[in-house]
Design an enzyme around this catalytic site. Structure first.
Site, PDB file in Angstrom:
ATOM      1  N   GLU A 280       0.804  -1.224   0.000  1.00 11.26           N
ATOM      2  CA  GLU A 280       0.000   0.000   0.000  1.00 11.26           C
ATOM      3  C   GLU A 280       0.842   1.282   0.000  1.00 11.26           C
ATOM      4  O   GLU A 280       0.764   2.094   0.926  1.00 11.26           O
ATOM      5  CB  GLU A 280      -0.938   0.014   1.220  1.00 11.26           C
TER       6      GLU A 280
ATOM      7  N   GLU B 274      -5.181  -8.688   1.089  1.00 12.44           N
ATOM      8  CA  GLU B 274      -5.753  -8.253   2.369  1.00 12.44           C
ATOM      9  C   GLU B 274      -7.240  -8.041   2.192  1.00 12.44           C
ATOM     10  O   GLU B 274      -7.671  -7.401   1.224  1.00 12.44           O
ATOM     11  CB  GLU B 274      -5.167  -6.919   2.847  1.00 12.44           C
TER      12      GLU B 274
END
Ligand code: FCB
Length: 451
Positions: A175, A355
């Site tokens: 991320e 995720e």
């Protein structure tokens, strides 16, 4: 194709490939603890904890004590029947100053972890960077310094040459848009002071670091399968007046890393802002061939115009009818399906969902059981949406729940829980929640139907 439709309480999985990979994800700083042990250096997140900037003034000094209890955690993974486990290496554990002399004791920890995973039949997925930049590098400018790309590539080379004989899956960054946007754009995170110049610089340098690390890993761990892990969530206007704000948010939140990495250019809306930082040849340095797209997703974001934010946008009101998780994140499985289809079409790479999960404030009941039916409902609807995206043509090859354990949830500290396993922090006792048993059943069913 496997078919599990109709099994009591299980999600539809009929469209999934027979070699679909089921896993869980964690990250070093969030679970390891042992922050002052065996020569580990400090990271920017240690400093943020030391400054008392975390909810409840929590720190990650002990966290889940995974550094010592990893055999117990691997036993939990085995119990789940997982095929893969995604973890990250703490850069300051293996290179306490971020560069220069390596720390053998830190490197040896990941040897033990990787060997134990392989002995348990679980494939290690190694992420190089999950936000814990060595403080020594932050002191030199961190990601705002162009040199940081080279420091990262050297670190990637060290990790790939040490573990590449056993690890075949490498991710460069987790991320990147979250730590650059929160670190420099919204301000107040671990990376230091906010500023648009710093943020754009950091974005470009992280992109360069990604490209350089892909090359380093390919060189030092030939034959490995490499990708980056991006958060990607629909950025929707809170009101019709927020349409432009939502488009800008989408460009930063979703596209400013995958576009140059996979398509070779910055998103059109940000090209002018990024231009001053791009040197000749940079876009070629960034767009190195990768093998897959790692996708993290929780729910859509509703965006509002905010003249007081450096970025011109902030997070606005959610539609009142949208269900929320206990920590207030929107739940919308259809939006997940749409994101999967968009990513599949835009980047044309195999997707691994690395995720997905639900954050809450789980507590044991009087019998000691942790009944998290809300998490089961969430996971069921999201896995169902994934199945629908596959049925509609998206090439999705794996799904990893965030997370194996309750852990240190960044600014929220130890109070917010995402685990399939409950951690009693005073004793560090691990107790599988209802969702753990449910996920085990999903995996078992999927593998039974098409072994
Ligand atoms: C993601 C992070 C991960 C965890 C989850 C809840 O943004 O990658 O570390 O905090 O959110």
């Amino acid at each position: 194709m496997v078919s599990g439709d109709g099994a009591a309480g299980l999600p539809p999985i009929a469209a999934l490939r027979r070699d679909f990979i089921w896993g869980v994800s964690t990250s070093a700083f969030q679970i390891e603890g042992a922050t002052h042990e065996d020569g580990r250096g400090l990271s920017i997140w240690d400093m943020r904890c030391q400054r008392g900037e975390i909810s409840n003034r929590d720190t990650a000094d002990i966290a889940c004590d995974h550094y010592h209890r990893y055999p117990e955690d691997i036993a939990l993974m085995q119990q789940l029947g997982l095929q893969a486990y995604r973890f990250s290496v703490a850069w300051p554990r293996v290179l306490p100053q971020g560069r220069g002399a390596a720390n053998e004791a830190g490197l040896a920890f990941y040897d033990r972890l990787i060997d134990a995973l392989l002995a348990a039949g679980i494939e290690p997925w190694l992420c190089l960077y999950h936000w814990d930049l060595p403080q020594a590098l932050e002191d030199l400018g961190g990601w705002t310094a162009r040199d940081c790309a080279g420091w990262f590539a050297d670190y990637a080379a060290l990790v790939a040459s040490r573990y590449g004989d056993r690890v075949k899956r490498f991710a460069t960054f987790n991320e990147p848009s979250i730590f650059t946007l929160f670190g420099y754009g919204f301000g107040g995170a671990a990376e230091g002071a906010a500023g648009m110049d710093k943020m754009h610089r950091a974005i470009h340098h992280v992109n360069l670091a990604h490209g350089a690390a892909v090359d380093a890993v390919r060189h030092h761990a030939p034959g490995s399968s490499i990708g980056a892990i991006h958060n990607y969530q629909a950025c929707l206007p809170s009101t019709p007046a927020d349409t432009q704000a939502a488009a800008i948010c989408d460009a930063y939140w979703n596209r400013v890393f995958p576009d140059p990495q996979c398509l070779g250019s910055y998103p059109p809306l940000l090209q002018a802002a990024m231009e001053p930082y791009i040197q000749p040849g940079d876009l070629e340095r960034i767009k190195r061939p990768v093998d897959w797209f790692g996708l993290n997703h929780y729910g859509p974001k509703y965006v509002g115009t905010d003249a007081n934010s450096l970025l011109g946008f902030g997070f606005g009101a959610n539609p009142p009818e949208l269900p929320l998780t206990p920590i207030g994140w929107p739940i919308d499985a259809n939006s997940f399906r749409d994101v999967l289809l968009t990513v599949a079409k835009t980047y044309a790479l195999p997707i691994y969902v690395l995720e997905n999960g639900l954050g809450g404030f789980d507590k044991p009941d009087e019998t000691g059981a942790i009944v998290d039916d809300n998490r089961i409902d969430y996971l069921r609807s999201y896995i169902g949406a994934l199945n629908a995206a596959v049925a509609a043509g998206a090439d999705i090859r794996g799904y990893f729940v965030w997370s194996l354990l309750d852990n240190f949830e960044w600014d929220s500290g130890l109070g917010v829980r995402f685990g399939l396993t409950y951690i009693d922090y005073p004793t560090l006792k691990r107790t599988p929640k209802s969702s753990f048993h449910w996920y085990k059943n999903v995996i078992e069913t999927a593998r039974k139907i098409r072994p």
